[in-house]
Design a protein around this motif. Structure first.
Motif, PDB file in Angstrom:
ATOM      1  N   VAL A  59       0.837  -1.200   0.000  1.00 27.78           N
ATOM      2  CA  VAL A  59       0.000   0.000   0.000  1.00 27.78           C
ATOM      3  C   VAL A  59       0.873   1.253   0.000  1.00 27.78           C
ATOM      4  CG1 VAL A  59      -1.739   1.315   1.271  1.00 27.78           C
ATOM      5  CG2 VAL A  59      -1.926  -1.177   1.117  1.00 27.78           C
ATOM      6  N   ALA A  60       1.918   1.247   0.824  1.00 31.41           N
ATOM      7  CA  ALA A  60       2.810   2.402   0.876  1.00 31.41           C
ATOM      8  C   ALA A  60       3.497   2.621  -0.464  1.00 31.41           C
ATOM      9  CB  ALA A  60       3.848   2.211   1.979  1.00 31.41           C
ATOM     10  N   ALA A  61       3.907   1.531  -1.115  1.00 28.24           N
ATOM     11  CA  ALA A  61       4.564   1.650  -2.414  1.00 28.24           C
ATOM     12  C   ALA A  61       3.628   2.255  -3.453  1.00 28.24           C
ATOM     13  CB  ALA A  61       5.050   0.276  -2.880  1.00 28.24           C
ATOM     14  N   LEU A  62       2.361   1.846  -3.447  1.00 24.43           N
ATOM     15  CA  LEU A  62       1.398   2.405  -4.391  1.00 24.43           C
ATOM     16  C   LEU A  62       1.076   3.860  -4.058  1.00 24.43           C
ATOM     17  CD1 LEU A  62      -0.960  -0.664  -4.891  1.00 24.43           C
ATOM     18  CD2 LEU A  62       0.715   0.263  -6.495  1.00 24.43           C
TER      19      LEU A  62
ATOM     20  N   THR B 189       4.058  11.694   4.996  1.00 22.74           N
ATOM     21  CA  THR B 189       3.995  11.642   3.533  1.00 22.74           C
ATOM     22  C   THR B 189       2.667  11.060   3.062  1.00 22.74           C
ATOM     23  OG1 THR B 189       6.394  11.398   3.424  1.00 22.74           O
ATOM     24  CG2 THR B 189       5.147  10.784   1.464  1.00 22.74           C
ATOM     25  N   ALA B 190       2.172  10.034   3.767  1.00 21.99           N
ATOM     26  CA  ALA B 190       0.845   9.500   3.436  1.00 21.99           C
ATOM     27  C   ALA B 190      -0.222  10.562   3.666  1.00 21.99           C
ATOM     28  CB  ALA B 190       0.559   8.258   4.283  1.00 21.99           C
ATOM     29  N   LEU B 191      -0.084  11.330   4.735  1.00 18.42           N
ATOM     30  CA  LEU B 191      -1.025  12.425   4.983  1.00 18.42           C
ATOM     31  C   LEU B 191      -0.927  13.478   3.876  1.00 18.42           C
ATOM     32  CD1 LEU B 191      -3.124  13.579   6.956  1.00 18.42           C
ATOM     33  CD2 LEU B 191      -1.234  14.718   8.162  1.00 18.42           C
ATOM     34  N   ALA B 192       0.278  13.699   3.368  1.00 18.67           N
ATOM     35  CA  ALA B 192       0.459  14.637   2.255  1.00 18.67           C
ATOM     36  C   ALA B 192      -0.313  14.179   1.022  1.00 18.67           C
ATOM     37  CB  ALA B 192       1.941  14.785   1.926  1.00 18.67           C
TER      38      ALA B 192
ATOM     39  N   GLY C   9      -3.527  10.149 -16.725  1.00 16.62           N
ATOM     40  CA  GLY C   9      -2.529   9.106 -16.933  1.00 16.62           C
ATOM     41  C   GLY C   9      -1.710   8.776 -15.707  1.00 16.62           C
ATOM     42  N   ALA C  10      -1.898   9.498 -14.604  1.00 15.56           N
ATOM     43  CA  ALA C  10      -1.133   9.246 -13.383  1.00 15.56           C
ATOM     44  C   ALA C  10      -1.672   8.021 -12.658  1.00 15.56           C
ATOM     45  CB  ALA C  10      -1.187  10.463 -12.467  1.00 15.56           C
ATOM     46  N   VAL C  11      -0.828   7.381 -11.865  1.00 17.44           N
ATOM     47  CA  VAL C  11      -1.259   6.300 -10.993  1.00 17.44           C
ATOM     48  C   VAL C  11      -2.134   6.884  -9.890  1.00 17.44           C
ATOM     49  CG1 VAL C  11      -0.478   4.524  -9.393  1.00 17.44           C
ATOM     50  CG2 VAL C  11       0.851   5.014 -11.451  1.00 17.44           C
ATOM     51  N   THR C  12      -3.224   6.212  -9.559  1.00 22.97           N
ATOM     52  CA  THR C  12      -4.087   6.678  -8.474  1.00 22.97           C
ATOM     53  C   THR C  12      -4.398   5.526  -7.528  1.00 22.97           C
ATOM     54  OG1 THR C  12      -6.088   6.254  -9.770  1.00 22.97           O
ATOM     55  CG2 THR C  12      -5.161   8.489  -9.860  1.00 22.97           C
ATOM     56  N   VAL C  13      -4.606   5.852  -6.265  1.00 25.45           N
ATOM     57  CA  VAL C  13      -5.016   4.880  -5.260  1.00 25.45           C
ATOM     58  C   VAL C  13      -6.269   5.416  -4.578  1.00 25.45           C
ATOM     59  CG1 VAL C  13      -2.674   4.040  -4.854  1.00 25.45           C
ATOM     60  CG2 VAL C  13      -3.534   5.945  -3.494  1.00 25.45           C
ATOM     61  N   PRO C  14      -7.082   4.542  -3.988  1.00 23.15           N
ATOM     62  CA  PRO C  14      -8.262   5.029  -3.266  1.00 23.15           C
ATOM     63  C   PRO C  14      -7.854   5.846  -2.055  1.00 23.15           C
ATOM     64  CG  PRO C  14      -7.966   2.674  -2.924  1.00 23.15           C
ATOM     65  CD  PRO C  14      -6.998   3.070  -3.994  1.00 23.15           C
ATOM     66  N   LEU C  15      -8.746   6.700  -1.592  1.00 23.71           N
ATOM     67  CA  LEU C  15      -8.450   7.608  -0.494  1.00 23.71           C
ATOM     68  C   LEU C  15      -8.106   6.858   0.788  1.00 23.71           C
ATOM     69  CD1 LEU C  15      -8.387  10.693  -0.330  1.00 23.71           C
ATOM     70  CD2 LEU C  15     -10.704  10.610   0.634  1.00 23.71           C
ATOM     71  N   VAL C  16      -8.601   5.626   0.919  1.00 25.27           N
ATOM     72  CA  VAL C  16      -8.327   4.859   2.128  1.00 25.27           C
ATOM     73  C   VAL C  16      -6.864   4.423   2.206  1.00 25.27           C
ATOM     74  CG1 VAL C  16      -8.891   2.603   1.126  1.00 25.27           C
ATOM     75  CG2 VAL C  16      -9.227   2.990   3.585  1.00 25.27           C
ATOM     76  N   ALA C  17      -6.170   4.357   1.075  1.00 18.77           N
ATOM     77  CA  ALA C  17      -4.780   3.878   1.072  1.00 18.77           C
ATOM     78  C   ALA C  17      -3.858   4.766   1.899  1.00 18.77           C
ATOM     79  CB  ALA C  17      -4.281   3.744  -0.362  1.00 18.77           C
ATOM     80  N   PRO C  18      -3.816   6.088   1.680  1.00 20.83           N
ATOM     81  CA  PRO C  18      -2.962   6.903   2.543  1.00 20.83           C
ATOM     82  C   PRO C  18      -3.425   6.925   3.992  1.00 20.83           C
ATOM     83  CG  PRO C  18      -4.270   8.297   1.081  1.00 20.83           C
ATOM     84  CD  PRO C  18      -4.410   6.897   0.597  1.00 20.83           C
ATOM     85  N   LEU C  19      -4.743   6.837   4.234  1.00 18.66           N
ATOM     86  CA  LEU C  19      -5.232   6.817   5.609  1.00 18.66           C
ATOM     87  C   LEU C  19      -4.780   5.558   6.336  1.00 18.66           C
ATOM     88  CD1 LEU C  19      -8.858   8.210   5.161  1.00 18.66           C
ATOM     89  CD2 LEU C  19      -6.821   9.415   5.999  1.00 18.66           C
TER      90      LEU C  19
END
Length: 472
Positions: A71-74, A400-403, A416-426
């Motif tokens: 998750v952190a890597a993504l 950084t995850a909070l950022a 075209g950017a990689v995206t993750v769901p909002l729950v991933a950084p949380l």
């Protein structure tokens, strides 16, 4: 789509000689693999079992560690897609929290340069010495000071190897990763062979008995935090590619592929390696041997001669990992100088006009790494260094995850950017909070945690100097 100036947040980093994109997707994955597979998997499994107290929860913690790392890597993949700049987490923190006057980015840069990166190099270099003295006691002796001297020599030689050409260092990344994967694959494959009955006399299922499978598991959250630190130390390296994204070809397309390839390769190998330890060593050996676990594993399977060969091979892998981390550390320091996140900025930003090598950044990293090799008191030098480094590392992983959460709330990612769901950084923020709070429930972790806060607080000095310099 080209990234907007708002998303970039910072001026482009690096001279053309140093930061021209040259890493393909496989070399990007190699940067993650090479920086991850090192000491952790050969030293930490026993320490984790000893802390947790039983087999199944310790294995579950390694699986959880793989989830956290993935998750952190993504998360870093999305951050890297939004902000394609070298410099570690500093550009991400600067983009999300620019006020007061880039405070978090400067404190991060300070902590990264004076503690985290040198701590990586010092621990790995020291461990090279420890493995060599264990493999060849007749040649080197077994004194702790010998390990320090060998570690110091490793740091000096590897720094000098980075001086002649920036391209030389980058060119060997794939080979370093290949050697690391081969070593760990052979190690894990041997354990699997024992499990299926190839060497029945060496096999033990003691760790999977009712006495040790779950019974004895600790309920102290501080101890769990300490064990999770050890697991995540072994997985650390997932952010390495994001630290050098301006050197990756087609970063918008290659970052996610390289990240998933690198972290998934490491996760599978780590899980198999843990099983290998459990089926060869008794539970008592697993929980008490600490960093000597790999040598004991080899001794039981192959005798003294085999233990010498395996220990020497591990020393080579750790040596290679140390070089990859040193290579990345100097680029982070140089980029932080160019973006005026470290004082004196022009000194850190300087590169050699002919080779493009960041000589000043290399020299600073060498001095700080040597200081960490020689500063810890006698005893568990390796564990002292990684405990001191792990705490601030996860403070900034959480920030950084909070950022990323802030940037996602501020606006969508570029096309075209990689995206993750909002729950991933949380999720990563929650893990970081657990790791930052609960060490204070473990008496052995209070002093290292307090020292880490002191190191971070000292970042106020470069913050003040940079702000004064900017005002004048």
């Amino acid at each position: 789509m080209t990234f907007t100036d708002h998303e970039k947040g910072l001026p482009a980093t690096g001279s053309g000689a140093m930061n021209a994109p040259r890493l393909n997707m496989y070399q990007g994955a190699a940067l993650i693999i090479g920086a991850t597979i090192g000491s952790g998997i050969f030293t930490n499994p026993g320490k984790v079992v000893g802390l947790v107290g039983s087999t199944l929860p310790s294995l579950a913690l390694w699986i959880f560690g793989a989830l956290v790392a993935s998750v952190a890597a993504l998360n870093y993949a999305e951050l890297g897609s939004r902000i394609t700049l070298s410099g570690g987490d500093a550009p991400f923190l600067d983009a999300a929290f620019p006020r007061p006057h880039r405070f978090l980015a400067i404190v991060y840069s300070w902590t990264r340069l004076v503690l985290i990166n040198p701590g990586y190099n010092a621990s790995l270099a020291y461990l090279v010495g420890q493995y060599l003295t264990a493999a060849f006691p007749g040649a080197f002796g077994t004194a702790e000071s010998t390990n320090r001297w060998i570690g110091s020599a490793v740091l000096v030689l590897q720094t000098l190897a980075c001086v002649p050409s920036n391209h030389t260092a980058g060119a060997i990344l794939t080979w370093v990763a290949a050697a690391s994967v081969l070593m760990l694959t052979l190690f894990s494959g041997t354990g699997v062979a024992v499990l299926v009955g190839v060497a029945p006399s060496a096999r033990t299922l003691d760790s999977f008995s009712a006495q040790h499978l779950v019974a004895g598991t600790t309920i102290n959250p501080g101890t769990w935090a300490s064990a999770l630190f050890k697991v995540l130390w072994a997985y650390d390296g997932f952010s390495n590619l994001a630290s050098s994204l301006s050197e990756l070809r087609e970063p918008e397309r290659n970052i996610k592929r390289a990240t998933l390839l690198g972290i998934s390769t490491v996760a599978v190998l780590y899980l198999i390696a843990n099983i290998s330890f459990f089926v060869v060593l008794s539970f008592d050996d697993m929980s008490t041997l600490s960093e000597g676990i790999a040598s004991q594993w080899a001794t039981k399977l192959f005798g003294t001669t085999g233990a010498t060969a395996v220990t020497a091979a591990i020393a080579v892998v750790v040596f290679a990992c140390c070089y990859v981390v040193l290579y990345s550390a100097s680029r982070i320091a140089q980029a932080q100088g160019e973006t005026r996140l470290m004082f004196p900025a022009s000194w850190f930003a300087a590169v050699h006009p002919r080779t493009g090598t960041p000589l000043n950044a290399l020299a600073f990293n060498l001095v700080m790494s040597l200081a960490l090799v020689w500063t810890p008191p006698k005893g568990e030098i390796f564990w002292t260094i990684i405990t001191l480094v792990s705490y601030p590392l996860w403070v900034f992983y959480g920030l950084t995850a909070l950022a990323l959460f802030v940037l996602k709330r501020r606006g969508p990612a570029p096309e075209g950017a990689v995206t993750v769901p909002l729950v991933a950084p949380l999720f990563i923020v929650a893990v970081a909070l657990f790791l930052c709070i609960f060490p204070f429930f473990d008496a052995d972790q209070v002093v290292p945690a307090a020292l880490s806060w002191a190191f971070m607080a000292a970042g106020i000095v470069p913050y003040y100097l940079l702000r004064r310099n900017s005002s004048s």
